[in-house]
Design a protein around this motif. Structure first.
Motif, PDB file in Angstrom:
ATOM      1  N   SER A  15       0.826  -1.204   0.000  1.00  0.00           N
ATOM      2  CA  SER A  15       0.000   0.000   0.000  1.00  0.00           C
ATOM      3  C   SER A  15       0.859   1.252   0.000  1.00  0.00           C
ATOM      4  O   SER A  15       0.457   2.289  -0.530  1.00  0.00           O
ATOM      5  N   ALA A  18       1.674   1.950  -3.517  1.00  0.00           N
ATOM      6  CA  ALA A  18       0.513   2.543  -4.185  1.00  0.00           C
ATOM      7  C   ALA A  18       0.379   4.010  -3.803  1.00  0.00           C
ATOM      8  O   ALA A  18       0.064   4.866  -4.645  1.00  0.00           O
ATOM      9  N   GLU A  19       0.645   4.308  -2.525  1.00  0.00           N
ATOM     10  CA  GLU A  19       0.574   5.688  -2.065  1.00  0.00           C
ATOM     11  C   GLU A  19       1.622   6.545  -2.777  1.00  0.00           C
ATOM     12  O   GLU A  19       1.376   7.706  -3.100  1.00  0.00           O
ATOM     13  N   SER A  20       2.788   5.949  -3.046  1.00  0.00           N
ATOM     14  CA  SER A  20       3.827   6.672  -3.776  1.00  0.00           C
ATOM     15  C   SER A  20       3.345   7.054  -5.168  1.00  0.00           C
ATOM     16  O   SER A  20       3.561   8.168  -5.644  1.00  0.00           O
ATOM     17  N   GLY A  21       2.673   6.114  -5.834  1.00  0.00           N
ATOM     18  CA  GLY A  21       2.134   6.420  -7.147  1.00  0.00           C
ATOM     19  C   GLY A  21       1.104   7.522  -7.101  1.00  0.00           C
ATOM     20  O   GLY A  21       1.056   8.393  -7.973  1.00  0.00           O
ATOM     21  N   ASP A  22       0.270   7.511  -6.055  1.00  0.00           N
ATOM     22  CA  ASP A  22      -0.719   8.574  -5.891  1.00  0.00           C
ATOM     23  C   ASP A  22      -0.029   9.924  -5.706  1.00  0.00           C
ATOM     24  O   ASP A  22      -0.466  10.943  -6.260  1.00  0.00           O
ATOM     25  N   ALA A  23       1.050   9.941  -4.916  1.00  0.00           N
ATOM     26  CA  ALA A  23       1.764  11.193  -4.663  1.00  0.00           C
ATOM     27  C   ALA A  23       2.350  11.755  -5.951  1.00  0.00           C
ATOM     28  O   ALA A  23       2.323  12.969  -6.181  1.00  0.00           O
ATOM     29  N   GLU A  25       1.217  11.358  -9.015  1.00  0.00           N
ATOM     30  CA  GLU A  25       0.143  11.909  -9.839  1.00  0.00           C
ATOM     31  C   GLU A  25      -0.377  13.226  -9.273  1.00  0.00           C
ATOM     32  O   GLU A  25      -0.669  14.166 -10.022  1.00  0.00           O
ATOM     33  N   ARG A  26      -0.491  13.325  -7.962  1.00  0.00           N
ATOM     34  CA  ARG A  26      -0.941  14.577  -7.344  1.00  0.00           C
ATOM     35  C   ARG A  26       0.062  15.697  -7.609  1.00  0.00           C
ATOM     36  O   ARG A  26      -0.330  16.843  -7.862  1.00  0.00           O
ATOM     37  N   ARG A  29      -0.200  17.122 -11.066  1.00  0.00           N
ATOM     38  CA  ARG A  29      -1.412  17.911 -11.307  1.00  0.00           C
ATOM     39  C   ARG A  29      -1.448  19.218 -10.522  1.00  0.00           C
ATOM     40  O   ARG A  29      -2.053  20.194 -10.979  1.00  0.00           O
TER      41      ARG A  29
END
Length: 475
Positions: A15, A18-23, A25-26, A29
């Motif tokens: 997880s 996965a959180e790294s990938g979210d960071a 993308e954020r 943007r």
């Protein structure tokens, strides 16, 4: 703290990725990175760092790296020091903030006293800021105020040097003299007089280092005579130009510049944002290493080891006394920041000083000669023109060939190439065009230095192979 570490790196590792990938993308943007290029501004994600411990950090993919730059010259006592985290928590629970406009807090008063005790000469008054840029800005605004109160409104010009880096606020950034820093940015150019960089590696052909020092001093003296001492308010100089490539000036140069400033009533501001709090083995390096007593010293970074944003200026008692004796007792130094003398930052800095005094400074002084000697072995590589440094800061400068010392024929991102290889091998470095800068946490051991230098050697070797294969460099 141990339980937190186990949770983040153990059962929940998937997880976390996965959180790294979210960071990432954020960031692409919404996050504007510092020093972005126009073509990618507002869309960029940089290498994600998730954790740190001791001299190591862990990237978003879970890879452990030696933190070669110590964050940004600042994580002096190392990552994940529970003592500092605990103080931060305790102080926030006691007092998280107070307005500095009409109240004060005890940690700031104690810290000012302890810092003043380490400062050279009569530098015994401290103004706290939020970082290095605001510290330099404060020193310059104080110079302006000082000369206004003393009836010398024309004495405001500031002497700075090529290769310098002093900050990102408007006035501090105007002093900068590194390539590309000012190409697309405005500045207070009418207030700045630029001098040559004190870089012995880039000295004019045919000059010895001693003759180069004479050249720099003569240039300084001639500039004062040409511009007029009655118009020059301050000289601002780093004892070692850090972001300019770890430029160590010739022996005796700074003392001679200090004397010219004293003779011409020019305030000498020693910018120790990088060199203070242990980077050169002492709380302040101006006197201990270079034998000078400036009128002001700016500091930041290592004062809290990067755990909390804090900086400041140590100011001569003489200047304070002259202001108090002036004919304008109601003149106000109209300068301050919302977070001036922040109680949490000052509490962290006090504990950080305890750690420095408790053995970190001694260790840094003992291990620094080994660090410099091991880095120097990289000069055996044909791509390396010079390895230089002082204390626990060093620079590897790459050149097309050693005879011309020309970096321009190389790929301009050769430093980034080396950093990419080193990252793969387990080391984060700071690339600066054709240079790689190293300033590890002061707690680094000899074995860890060997690891760091070994990775650097391999990273540079791989870069040489890349450049040869692409026909950019023949070696």
């Amino acid at each position: 703290m141990a339980a937190l570490r186990e949770t983040r790196t153990g059962a929940n590792a998937p997880s976390a990725r996965a959180e790294s990938g979210d960071a990432v993308e954020r960031a692409k943007r919404h996050l504007v990175q510092p020093w972005p290029l126009a073509g990618s501004i507002g869309t960029e994600a940089r290498a994600l760092i998730g954790e740190g411990e001791g001299i190591y950090i862990t990237d978003g993919d879970g890879k452990q790296l030696i933190d070669g730059p110590a964050g940004m010259w600042c994580v002096n006592v190392g990552h994940r020091r529970e003592e500092l985290a605990r103080v931060m928590y305790d102080q926030a629970m006691a007092l998280s903030y107070n307005t500095p406009w009409y109240t004060m807090n005890a940690p700031s008063a104690e810290l000012a006293q302890r810092i003043a005790a380490y400062a050279p000469g009569d530098l015994d008054h401290v103004f706290f800021t939020t970082g290095g840029s605001s510290a330099v800005e404060t020193a310059l605004r104080f110079m302006q105020f000082y000369n206004n109160v003393r009836g010398r409104p024309e004495k405001k010009l500031i002497l700075s040097r090529g290769g310098a880096y002093h900050g990102s606020t408007y006035l501090s950034a105007s002093l900068n003299g590194r390539p590309r820093d000012r190409d697309w940015m405005d500045g207070a150019d009418e207030l700045i007089v630029k001098l040559s960089s004190p870089n012995p590696f880039r000295r004019p052909a045919g000059l010895s280092v001693e003759a180069f020092a004479d050249f720099l001093v003569d240039e300084f003296r001639d500039t004062v005579a040409r511009v007029g001492a009655d118009r020059i308010g301050a000289f601002v100089g780093e004892p070692v130009q850090a972001s300019g490539g770890v430029i160590v000036p010739p022996d005796g140069y700074l003392k001679r510049i200090r004397e010219i400033c004293r003779q011409n009533d020019i305030l000498y501001v020693s910018d120790e944002v990088v060199t203070a709090f242990g980077r050169l083995g002492h709380v302040f390096a101006s006197e201990e290493v270079f034998g000078i007593e400036p009128d002001m010293i700016t500091f930041a970074k290592g004062v809290t080891s990067g755990y909390f944003p804090l900086g400041g200026v140590v100011i001569s008692a003489r200047l304070m006394e002259e202001l108090r004796r002036s004919n304008h007792p109601d003149a106000m130094f109209g300068h301050g920041l919302t977070y001036t003398s922040h109680p949490v930052g000052c509490a962290v800095a006090l504990k950080n000083l305890d750690l420095l005094e408790g053995g970190v400074l001694d260790h840094a002084r003992k291990v620094a000669p080994y660090f410099q000697a091991q880095l120097k072995t990289l000069e055996e590589l044909p791509l390396v023109g010079e390895v230089r440094g002082a204390g626990l800061m060093g620079c590897v400068e790459c050149v097309a060939d050693r005879e011309s010392r020309d970096p321009l024929q190389l790929d301009k991102d050769v430093g980034k190439r080396i950093d990419a290889h080193c990252h793969e091998l387990g080391l984060l470095v700071r690339p600066l065009i054709n240079m790689c800068v190293m300033s590890p946490p002061l707690i680094i051991t000899k074995q860890q230095i060997d690891d760091m230098v070994g990775i650097l050697h391999e990273g540079i070797s791989r870069t040489m192979e890349d450049l040869r294969r692409e026909g950019v460099w023949r070696g």
